[in-house]
Write a protein that holds these residues in place. Structure first.
Motif, PDB file in Angstrom:
ATOM      1  N   THR A   8     -28.382   1.143  -4.227  1.00 45.01           N
ATOM      2  CA  THR A   8     -27.215   1.506  -5.163  1.00 45.01           C
ATOM      3  C   THR A   8     -27.325   2.351  -6.178  1.00 45.01           C
ATOM      4  OG1 THR A   8     -26.997  -1.314  -5.312  1.00 45.01           O
ATOM      5  CG2 THR A   8     -26.084  -0.240  -7.157  1.00 45.01           C
ATOM      6  N   VAL A   9     -26.333   3.199  -6.048  1.00 47.87           N
ATOM      7  CA  VAL A   9     -26.089   4.232  -7.118  1.00 47.87           C
ATOM      8  C   VAL A   9     -25.461   3.808  -8.226  1.00 47.87           C
ATOM      9  CG1 VAL A   9     -25.021   6.550  -7.441  1.00 47.87           C
ATOM     10  CG2 VAL A   9     -25.926   6.014  -5.202  1.00 47.87           C
ATOM     11  N   ASP A  10     -26.347   4.143  -9.613  1.00 47.80           N
ATOM     12  CA  ASP A  10     -25.970   3.568 -10.654  1.00 47.80           C
ATOM     13  C   ASP A  10     -25.841   4.957 -11.662  1.00 47.80           C
ATOM     14  OD1 ASP A  10     -25.416   2.592 -13.268  1.00 47.80           O
ATOM     15  OD2 ASP A  10     -27.051   1.233 -13.258  1.00 47.80           O
ATOM     16  N   ASN A  11     -24.686   5.537 -11.738  1.00 49.24           N
ATOM     17  CA  ASN A  11     -24.602   6.535 -12.513  1.00 49.24           C
ATOM     18  C   ASN A  11     -24.160   6.566 -14.049  1.00 49.24           C
ATOM     19  OD1 ASN A  11     -25.256   8.877 -10.606  1.00 49.24           O
ATOM     20  ND2 ASN A  11     -23.265   8.589  -9.759  1.00 49.24           N
ATOM     21  N   SER A  12     -23.972   5.069 -14.154  1.00 49.70           N
ATOM     22  CA  SER A  12     -23.940   4.846 -15.704  1.00 49.70           C
ATOM     23  C   SER A  12     -25.108   4.993 -16.653  1.00 49.70           C
ATOM     24  CB  SER A  12     -23.633   3.271 -15.753  1.00 49.70           C
ATOM     25  OG  SER A  12     -24.824   2.573 -15.331  1.00 49.70           O
ATOM     26  N   LEU A  13     -26.145   4.937 -15.831  1.00 47.92           N
ATOM     27  CA  LEU A  13     -27.545   5.829 -16.530  1.00 47.92           C
ATOM     28  C   LEU A  13     -27.260   7.120 -17.162  1.00 47.92           C
ATOM     29  CD1 LEU A  13     -30.114   4.086 -14.115  1.00 47.92           C
ATOM     30  CD2 LEU A  13     -29.163   3.010 -15.969  1.00 47.92           C
ATOM     31  N   LYS A  14     -26.387   7.740 -16.836  1.00 44.89           N
ATOM     32  CA  LYS A  14     -26.106   9.022 -17.278  1.00 44.89           C
ATOM     33  C   LYS A  14     -26.290   8.997 -18.888  1.00 44.89           C
ATOM     34  CE  LYS A  14     -23.504  13.177 -17.093  1.00 44.89           C
ATOM     35  NZ  LYS A  14     -23.159  13.553 -18.609  1.00 44.89           N
ATOM     36  N   LYS A  15     -25.677   7.915 -19.463  1.00 46.28           N
ATOM     37  CA  LYS A  15     -25.821   7.985 -21.043  1.00 46.28           C
ATOM     38  C   LYS A  15     -26.969   8.147 -21.590  1.00 46.28           C
ATOM     39  CE  LYS A  15     -25.168   2.843 -21.188  1.00 46.28           C
ATOM     40  NZ  LYS A  15     -25.083   2.718 -19.913  1.00 46.28           N
ATOM     41  N   TYR A  16     -27.987   7.521 -20.779  1.00 46.88           N
ATOM     42  CA  TYR A  16     -29.508   7.484 -21.507  1.00 46.88           C
ATOM     43  C   TYR A  16     -29.967   8.812 -21.491  1.00 46.88           C
ATOM     44  CZ  TYR A  16     -28.757   2.376 -21.157  1.00 46.88           C
ATOM     45  OH  TYR A  16     -28.724   1.153 -21.367  1.00 46.88           O
ATOM     46  N   PHE A  17     -29.753   9.786 -20.425  1.00 47.36           N
ATOM     47  CA  PHE A  17     -30.105  10.954 -20.265  1.00 47.36           C
ATOM     48  C   PHE A  17     -29.315  11.934 -21.527  1.00 47.36           C
ATOM     49  CE2 PHE A  17     -31.555   9.118 -16.581  1.00 47.36           C
ATOM     50  CZ  PHE A  17     -32.484   9.903 -15.947  1.00 47.36           C
ATOM     51  N   ASP A  18     -28.248  11.681 -21.313  1.00 44.29           N
ATOM     52  CA  ASP A  18     -27.416  12.456 -22.373  1.00 44.29           C
ATOM     53  C   ASP A  18     -27.794  12.046 -23.630  1.00 44.29           C
ATOM     54  OD1 ASP A  18     -25.828  13.241 -20.404  1.00 44.29           O
ATOM     55  OD2 ASP A  18     -24.171  12.052 -20.842  1.00 44.29           O
ATOM     56  N   GLN A  19     -28.185  10.874 -24.131  1.00 41.01           N
ATOM     57  CA  GLN A  19     -28.857  10.460 -25.197  1.00 41.01           C
ATOM     58  C   GLN A  19     -29.897  11.458 -25.773  1.00 41.01           C
ATOM     59  OE1 GLN A  19     -30.045   6.417 -25.726  1.00 41.01           O
ATOM     60  NE2 GLN A  19     -31.190   6.764 -27.765  1.00 41.01           N
ATOM     61  N   TYR A  20     -30.809  11.733 -24.569  1.00 39.52           N
ATOM     62  CA  TYR A  20     -32.002  12.457 -25.016  1.00 39.52           C
ATOM     63  C   TYR A  20     -31.906  13.974 -24.584  1.00 39.52           C
ATOM     64  CZ  TYR A  20     -34.587   8.239 -25.948  1.00 39.52           C
ATOM     65  OH  TYR A  20     -34.979   6.907 -26.142  1.00 39.52           O
ATOM     66  N   LYS A  21     -30.576  14.539 -24.262  1.00 41.24           N
ATOM     67  CA  LYS A  21     -30.189  15.810 -23.987  1.00 41.24           C
ATOM     68  C   LYS A  21     -31.128  16.390 -22.779  1.00 41.24           C
ATOM     69  CE  LYS A  21     -28.815  16.694 -29.020  1.00 41.24           C
ATOM     70  NZ  LYS A  21     -29.110  17.168 -30.003  1.00 41.24           N
ATOM     71  N   VAL A  22     -31.183  15.713 -21.785  1.00 39.23           N
ATOM     72  CA  VAL A  22     -32.072  16.224 -20.910  1.00 39.23           C
ATOM     73  C   VAL A  22     -31.186  15.741 -19.422  1.00 39.23           C
ATOM     74  CG1 VAL A  22     -34.168  15.693 -21.724  1.00 39.23           C
ATOM     75  CG2 VAL A  22     -33.018  13.782 -20.579  1.00 39.23           C
ATOM     76  N   THR A  23     -31.432  16.389 -18.490  1.00 37.13           N
ATOM     77  CA  THR A  23     -30.865  16.248 -17.159  1.00 37.13           C
ATOM     78  C   THR A  23     -31.957  15.486 -16.225  1.00 37.13           C
ATOM     79  OG1 THR A  23     -31.427  18.250 -16.217  1.00 37.13           O
ATOM     80  CG2 THR A  23     -29.157  17.877 -17.167  1.00 37.13           C
ATOM     81  N   GLY A  24     -31.719  15.173 -15.111  1.00 33.04           N
ATOM     82  CA  GLY A  24     -32.734  14.498 -14.134  1.00 33.04           C
ATOM     83  C   GLY A  24     -32.230  13.286 -13.265  1.00 33.04           C
ATOM     84  N   CYS A  25     -33.205  12.361 -13.018  1.00 28.24           N
ATOM     85  CA  CYS A  25     -32.892  11.411 -12.071  1.00 28.24           C
ATOM     86  C   CYS A  25     -33.680  10.185 -12.281  1.00 28.24           C
ATOM     87  CB  CYS A  25     -33.065  11.786 -10.498  1.00 28.24           C
ATOM     88  SG  CYS A  25     -34.632  12.571  -9.856  1.00 28.24           S
ATOM     89  N   PHE A  26     -33.585   9.104 -11.453  1.00 35.46           N
ATOM     90  CA  PHE A  26     -34.149   7.761 -11.775  1.00 35.46           C
ATOM     91  C   PHE A  26     -34.101   6.961 -10.442  1.00 35.46           C
ATOM     92  CE2 PHE A  26     -34.519   3.277 -12.902  1.00 35.46           C
ATOM     93  CZ  PHE A  26     -35.829   3.306 -13.445  1.00 35.46           C
ATOM     94  N   GLY A  27     -35.363   6.488 -10.197  1.00 37.93           N
ATOM     95  CA  GLY A  27     -35.292   5.553  -9.035  1.00 37.93           C
ATOM     96  C   GLY A  27     -35.863   4.110  -9.447  1.00 37.93           C
ATOM     97  N   LEU A  28     -35.567   3.072  -8.876  1.00 33.00           N
ATOM     98  CA  LEU A  28     -36.054   1.917  -8.930  1.00 33.00           C
ATOM     99  C   LEU A  28     -36.105   0.887  -7.830  1.00 33.00           C
ATOM    100  CD1 LEU A  28     -37.325  -0.180 -11.165  1.00 33.00           C
ATOM    101  CD2 LEU A  28     -35.155  -1.302 -11.401  1.00 33.00           C
ATOM    102  N   PHE A  29     -37.226   0.608  -7.165  1.00 31.34           N
ATOM    103  CA  PHE A  29     -37.354  -0.340  -5.922  1.00 31.34           C
ATOM    104  C   PHE A  29     -37.574  -1.441  -6.443  1.00 31.34           C
ATOM    105  CE2 PHE A  29     -39.744  -1.558  -2.201  1.00 31.34           C
ATOM    106  CZ  PHE A  29     -38.564  -1.645  -1.317  1.00 31.34           C
ATOM    107  N   ASP A  30     -36.854  -2.777  -5.956  1.00 34.12           N
ATOM    108  CA  ASP A  30     -37.029  -4.129  -6.275  1.00 34.12           C
ATOM    109  C   ASP A  30     -37.900  -4.347  -4.805  1.00 34.12           C
ATOM    110  OD1 ASP A  30     -37.086  -6.913  -5.875  1.00 34.12           O
ATOM    111  OD2 ASP A  30     -35.046  -6.879  -6.841  1.00 34.12           O
ATOM    112  N   ASN A  31     -39.247  -4.749  -4.980  1.00 32.90           N
ATOM    113  CA  ASN A  31     -39.870  -5.017  -3.660  1.00 32.90           C
ATOM    114  C   ASN A  31     -39.585  -6.284  -3.026  1.00 32.90           C
ATOM    115  OD1 ASN A  31     -42.331  -4.155  -1.905  1.00 32.90           O
ATOM    116  ND2 ASN A  31     -42.900  -5.957  -2.429  1.00 32.90           N
TER     117      ASN A  31
END
Length: 274
Positions: free
Chosen positions: A24-47
């Motif tokens: 599932t791609v969740d690009n709504s997380l961009k707001k957290y990166f924007d809050q800290y003025k950084v770019t990047g990526c995040f991955g979460l795996f539900d085992n």
């Protein structure tokens, strides 16, 4: 981790069993990166569900960067496996070189060096392991080999810092997942000891284990990592967070954990209800 992205990732630290159907791609997380003025990526795996949630999928799966101090996970495993460091209480004496990070200017155990992330201690560990054994274990693990080209070349004590060895966020998540389940090609004792050093928060609601990293890219941008897992009700979820900024004044030391916790909280972690 993501089997379908490229043949170059079919290596020991890249997990099989993932398909586009469980991402599932969740690009709504961009707001957290924007809050800290950084770019990047995040991955979460539900085992338990075998499912991924990912922000900025192209960067997560395809872009490789210096592992920085997250390599201390692998360096520790190799040191313990080879017997160069018998256990995490083993001391490496200070070389008397006064460095800017004054907390590193002392004799130190592995667990101390790991938890304050002291580069000189781990550089000395790499030198004691030696180039031949280090290369053997990197090859065995498949670490930083997405293009099957990485070799140590007169940089035994800097390759994880000088942008010659590079890893993807996907590879980082795969590494910590295999570590959690004793699936890396090291003795279970070594993996257990490293997991113990990674545990930072342990309460009735959750356990949070991770390793941070902080360095610069080829372009001179700040780059930060935090990789590990969170457990709730004995159920592990694995994560890899990467952040980047060209601004040298961005406080990467604090924003990595703050950003991670903001994201995890948005997914209802930390309450013991997952």
């Amino acid at each position: 981790m993501i089997k379908w992205i490229t043949a170059g990732l079919v290596i020991l630290v890249a997990f099989a069993g993932c398909s586009p159907n469980n991402v599932t791609v969740d690009n709504s997380l961009k707001k957290y990166f924007d809050q800290y003025k950084v770019t990047g990526c995040f991955g979460l795996f539900d085992n338990g569900q075998g499912s991924f949630t990912i922000y900025n999928l192209p960067r997560y799966r395809d872009s490789a960067y210096t592992p920085a101090s997250t390599f201390k996970i692998v360096n520790s495993l190799i040191g313990l496996e080879t017997g160069v460091i018998p256990d995490t209480s083993t001391i490496i004496k200070w070389d008397s070189v006064v460095r800017q990070r004054t907390e590193c200017n002392r004799d130190m155990t592995m667990v101390d060096a790991f938890r304050i992330s002291c580069p000189p201690w781990y550089q000395e560990l790499a030198r004691r392991v030696g180039e031949k054994k280090m290369q053997h274990w990197l090859d065995t693990l498949g670490y930083a080999r997405r293009n099957d080209t990485f070799k140590i070349k007169n940089n035994l004590d800097t390759f994880w810092l000088d942008n010659t060895a590079k890893v993807t966020a996907d590879e980082q998540l795969g590494l910590v997942k295999r570590l959690y389940f004793d699936q890396l090609p090291f003795q279970k004792r070594a993996q257990r000891l490293v997991r113990g050093m990674m545990l930072w928060e342990n309460n009735a609601n959750y356990k949070l284990s991770y390793k941070t990293g902080w360095n610069t890219t080829d372009k001179g941008n700040q780059l930060g990592w935090i990789v590990g897992w969170i457990e709730e009700n004995n159920h592990p979820y694995f994560f890899a967070l990467q952040v980047e900024s060209p601004d040298p004044n961005v406080d990467f030391k604090t924003i990595r954990i703050e950003l991670l916790k903001s994201i995890l909280k948005s997914y209802n972690f930390f309450e013991g209800k997952r």
